[in-house]
Design a protein around this motif. Structure first.
Motif: not given
Length: 191
Positions: A132-133, A144-153, A173-176
């Motif tokens: 989790k961020f 990054v839009e992603d339907s597989k993972s929970e938002p904020g991951t 430094f990450v992409s969420v």
């Protein structure tokens, strides 16, 4: 002359009468001075104790975190080694060179040694992938839009972050991930 003697007697009498209250005032003021001195002494002792504690705390922190700036600057060495290794592996003209693998193995040995030295001295890499961020240890660079993972991951680590004995040296430094919007809502947002 007689008037003068009478005046002198009156003055002497007034002085004698005024001496008693002055002596009483002196005694009171002596007691007050004693109380003031005692109060000042207690305050001074308390201040000395506070300074001693502050000094002990600063000394302890200096020993524990004295190498903080050095540790932060040393991260650049590790980053540059990792970039060099990646660029050597990705370079098409060097892939034909027979000594490339030996050179990359030597870079990996140096990298492992440096990581080992960091860990021995309390510098640890922050684990962030699929976590989790956390704004205290991560810095979001992309969404990054992603339907597989929970938002904020955290989906990708762009640059690793490190801590030094529970203090943040550098954030990761990450992409969420963010929730993927249906096409209809996506068009509405753009307008």
């Amino acid at each position: 002359m007689e008037e003068k003697k009478v005046e002198d007697k009156v003055e002497n009498k007034e002085i004698k009468e005024n001496k008693k209250p002055l002596e009483e005032k002196k005694e009171l003021s002596t007691e007050e001075k004693l109380k003031e001195t005692e109060d000042k002494l207690l305050r001074t002792l308390a201040e000395l104790e506070n300074q001693r504690r502050r000094f002990e705390k600063e000394t302890k922190e200096a020993f524990e975190f004295g190498g903080f700036n050095f540790a932060r600057e040393s991260l650049a060495i590790l980053d540059n080694l990792q970039r060099a290794k990646k660029s050597l592996k990705d370079d098409e003209s060097l892939k034909k060179n027979k000594d490339l693998e030996k050179f990359i193995k030597n870079i990996e040995i140096i990298e492992k040694d440096l990581i080992s030295i960091f860990e021995k001295n309390g510098i640890k890499k922050i684990k962030c992938l699929n976590e989790k961020f956390d704004p205290n240890s991560h810095q979001a660079m992309l969404e990054v839009e992603d339907s597989k993972s929970e938002p904020g991951t955290v989906m990708q680590e762009i640059q690793p972050g490190y801590t030094f004995k529970d203090r943040l040296l550098r954030p990761s430094f990450v992409s969420v991930s963010k929730k993927k919007l249906p096409i209809n809502e996506e068009n509405k947002e753009k307008k």
